[in-house]
Design a protein around this motif. Structure first.
Motif, PDB file in Angstrom:
ATOM      1  N   ASN A 295       0.800  -1.227   0.000  1.00 37.16           N
ATOM      2  CA  ASN A 295       0.000   0.000   0.000  1.00 37.16           C
ATOM      3  C   ASN A 295       0.834   1.280   0.000  1.00 37.16           C
ATOM      4  N   LEU A 296       2.162   1.164   0.034  1.00 38.60           N
ATOM      5  CA  LEU A 296       3.002   2.350   0.147  1.00 38.60           C
ATOM      6  C   LEU A 296       3.378   2.932  -1.216  1.00 38.60           C
ATOM      7  N   ARG A 297       3.521   4.242  -1.255  1.00 35.01           N
ATOM      8  CA  ARG A 297       4.024   4.940  -2.443  1.00 35.01           C
ATOM      9  C   ARG A 297       5.547   4.946  -2.368  1.00 35.01           C
ATOM     10  N   SER A 298       6.185   5.195  -3.518  1.00 34.40           N
ATOM     11  CA  SER A 298       7.648   5.275  -3.512  1.00 34.40           C
ATOM     12  C   SER A 298       8.120   6.224  -4.605  1.00 34.40           C
ATOM     13  N   ILE A 299       9.304   6.777  -4.381  1.00 37.24           N
ATOM     14  CA  ILE A 299       9.960   7.631  -5.366  1.00 37.24           C
ATOM     15  C   ILE A 299      11.430   7.234  -5.379  1.00 37.24           C
ATOM     16  N   GLY A 300      12.002   7.092  -6.586  1.00 32.40           N
ATOM     17  CA  GLY A 300      13.372   6.617  -6.625  1.00 32.40           C
ATOM     18  C   GLY A 300      14.039   6.754  -7.975  1.00 32.40           C
ATOM     19  N   LEU A 301      15.149   6.027  -8.109  1.00 33.49           N
ATOM     20  CA  LEU A 301      15.955   6.030  -9.322  1.00 33.49           C
ATOM     21  C   LEU A 301      15.909   4.662  -9.979  1.00 33.49           C
ATOM     22  N   MET A 302      15.958   4.664 -11.313  1.00 38.62           N
ATOM     23  CA  MET A 302      15.875   3.439 -12.088  1.00 38.62           C
ATOM     24  C   MET A 302      17.048   3.388 -13.063  1.00 38.62           C
ATOM     25  N   PHE A 303      17.569   2.169 -13.246  1.00 37.43           N
ATOM     26  CA  PHE A 303      18.616   1.909 -14.240  1.00 37.43           C
ATOM     27  C   PHE A 303      18.199   0.676 -15.017  1.00 37.43           C
ATOM     28  N   GLN A 304      18.271   0.747 -16.367  1.00 36.45           N
ATOM     29  CA  GLN A 304      17.934  -0.445 -17.148  1.00 36.45           C
ATOM     30  C   GLN A 304      18.835  -0.583 -18.366  1.00 36.45           C
TER      31      GLN A 304
ATOM     32  N   GLY B 110      13.888   8.328 -13.315  1.00 28.70           N
ATOM     33  CA  GLY B 110      13.205   8.367 -12.033  1.00 28.70           C
ATOM     34  C   GLY B 110      12.015   7.439 -12.063  1.00 28.70           C
ATOM     35  N   THR B 111      11.444   7.212 -10.906  1.00 25.18           N
ATOM     36  CA  THR B 111      10.236   6.404 -10.822  1.00 25.18           C
ATOM     37  C   THR B 111       9.383   6.897  -9.665  1.00 25.18           C
ATOM     38  N   LEU B 112       8.118   7.054  -9.932  1.00 26.86           N
ATOM     39  CA  LEU B 112       7.140   7.416  -8.908  1.00 26.86           C
ATOM     40  C   LEU B 112       6.038   6.368  -8.949  1.00 26.86           C
ATOM     41  N   HIS B 113       5.898   5.594  -7.860  1.00 34.09           N
ATOM     42  CA  HIS B 113       4.882   4.543  -7.779  1.00 34.09           C
ATOM     43  C   HIS B 113       3.754   5.018  -6.876  1.00 34.09           C
ATOM     44  N   LEU B 114       2.513   4.907  -7.377  1.00 33.81           N
ATOM     45  CA  LEU B 114       1.335   5.295  -6.611  1.00 33.81           C
ATOM     46  C   LEU B 114       0.319   4.150  -6.636  1.00 33.81           C
ATOM     47  N   PRO B 115       0.034   3.526  -5.484  1.00 35.52           N
ATOM     48  CA  PRO B 115      -1.027   2.518  -5.442  1.00 35.52           C
ATOM     49  C   PRO B 115      -2.375   3.190  -5.738  1.00 35.52           C
ATOM     50  N   LEU B 116      -3.257   2.500  -6.418  1.00 42.55           N
ATOM     51  CA  LEU B 116      -4.561   3.085  -6.739  1.00 42.55           C
ATOM     52  C   LEU B 116      -5.550   2.969  -5.594  1.00 42.55           C
TER      53      LEU B 116
ATOM     54  N   ILE C 100      14.908  -6.555 -21.502  1.00 42.33           N
ATOM     55  CA  ILE C 100      15.277  -5.535 -20.513  1.00 42.33           C
ATOM     56  C   ILE C 100      15.675  -6.180 -19.190  1.00 42.33           C
ATOM     57  N   PHE C 101      16.746  -5.651 -18.602  1.00 38.11           N
ATOM     58  CA  PHE C 101      17.147  -5.987 -17.235  1.00 38.11           C
ATOM     59  C   PHE C 101      17.334  -4.676 -16.496  1.00 38.11           C
ATOM     60  N   GLY C 102      16.833  -4.588 -15.257  1.00 41.05           N
ATOM     61  CA  GLY C 102      16.944  -3.313 -14.562  1.00 41.05           C
ATOM     62  C   GLY C 102      16.922  -3.426 -13.053  1.00 41.05           C
ATOM     63  N   LEU C 103      17.150  -2.276 -12.442  1.00 42.65           N
ATOM     64  CA  LEU C 103      17.254  -2.133 -10.994  1.00 42.65           C
ATOM     65  C   LEU C 103      16.627  -0.803 -10.606  1.00 42.65           C
ATOM     66  N   THR C 104      15.856  -0.801  -9.521  1.00 38.44           N
ATOM     67  CA  THR C 104      15.272   0.426  -8.978  1.00 38.44           C
ATOM     68  C   THR C 104      15.590   0.506  -7.494  1.00 38.44           C
ATOM     69  N   VAL C 105      15.976   1.692  -7.046  1.00 34.04           N
ATOM     70  CA  VAL C 105      16.166   1.972  -5.626  1.00 34.04           C
ATOM     71  C   VAL C 105      15.245   3.124  -5.286  1.00 34.04           C
ATOM     72  N   ALA C 106      14.368   2.943  -4.294  1.00 30.01           N
ATOM     73  CA  ALA C 106      13.360   3.964  -4.012  1.00 30.01           C
ATOM     74  C   ALA C 106      13.162   4.157  -2.515  1.00 30.01           C
TER      75      ALA C 106
END
Length: 193
Positions: free
Chosen positions: A31-40, A61-67, A184-190
């Motif tokens: 249920n949590l939102r997140s903001i972070g960096l993405m590399f792919q 960047g990445t901004l995740h928002l649960p609906l 695609i292969f990637g990593l996100t830290v948020a």
């Protein structure tokens, strides 16, 4: 008078329990939102007609928002992912754009979940190839991610590993429009909030 005190005490206990339950639901990883960096990194399936491989490296960047918030193990969300990057062919090519992902999230445990993403968005590239016209294009992605939450004192962070398919083309607005596909292969830290 005693009866009124017992009723008030009972109401207070019920409200405190409901408040604690709501806080527990809101603090669940799913249920949590997140903001972070993405590399792919995009690995090529085939060589371009020019005999070159297209291997994009994107940072963003990445901004995740649960609906919604949920008590169950399943939830939906949206992600906004602005990206900038480059690719290697016979020269260094540039690319930038933004994607909107719709995702389904399945909690595996208290601190981990699997995330399924389908997304697209406008991009710009200066890559010149017979498969695809350069300029404005669309990037379409089908990704699966494993996300894990880490806690550090009062802060919560998320580390995600993802993989999937990426397709770029211009949506039949100009020719050539064969498009280019990558694995695609990637990593996100948020940071979660």
């Amino acid at each position: 008078m005693k009866r009124i005190l017992f009723v008030l005490l009972g109401v207070f206990v019920l409200l405190a329990g409901a408040s604690a339950q709501k806080t527990e639901i809101l603090s669940r990883h799913i249920n949590l939102r997140s903001i972070g960096l993405m590399f792919q990194y995009g690995h090529y399936f085939y060589l371009l007609p020019e005999g070159l491989s297209y291997r994009p490296i994107l940072i963003g960047g990445t901004l995740h928002l649960p609906l919604s918030t949920t008590k169950t193990r399943f939830n939906y969300g949206i992600d906004f992912v602005p990206q900038v990057g480059f690719s290697f062919t016979d020269k260094l090519n540039s690319e930038f754009g933004i994607n909107l992902y719709l995702n389904a999230n399945l909690a595996l445990g208290r601190n981990s979940l699997i995330n399924f993403n389908v997304g697209a968005g406008p991009h710009y590239t200066d890559l010149v190839t017979a498969r695809q016209i350069n300029g404005f294009i669309f990037s379409t992605n089908f990704l699966m991610a494993y996300k894990h939450r880490y806690r550090n004192e009062n802060n919560q962070y998320e580390l995600a590993f993802f993989s999937g398919l990426r397709h770029i083309s211009n949506a039949q607005t100009r020719k050539p429009n064969i498009g280019i596909n990558n694995l695609i292969f990637g990593l996100t830290v948020a940071k979660m909030f």
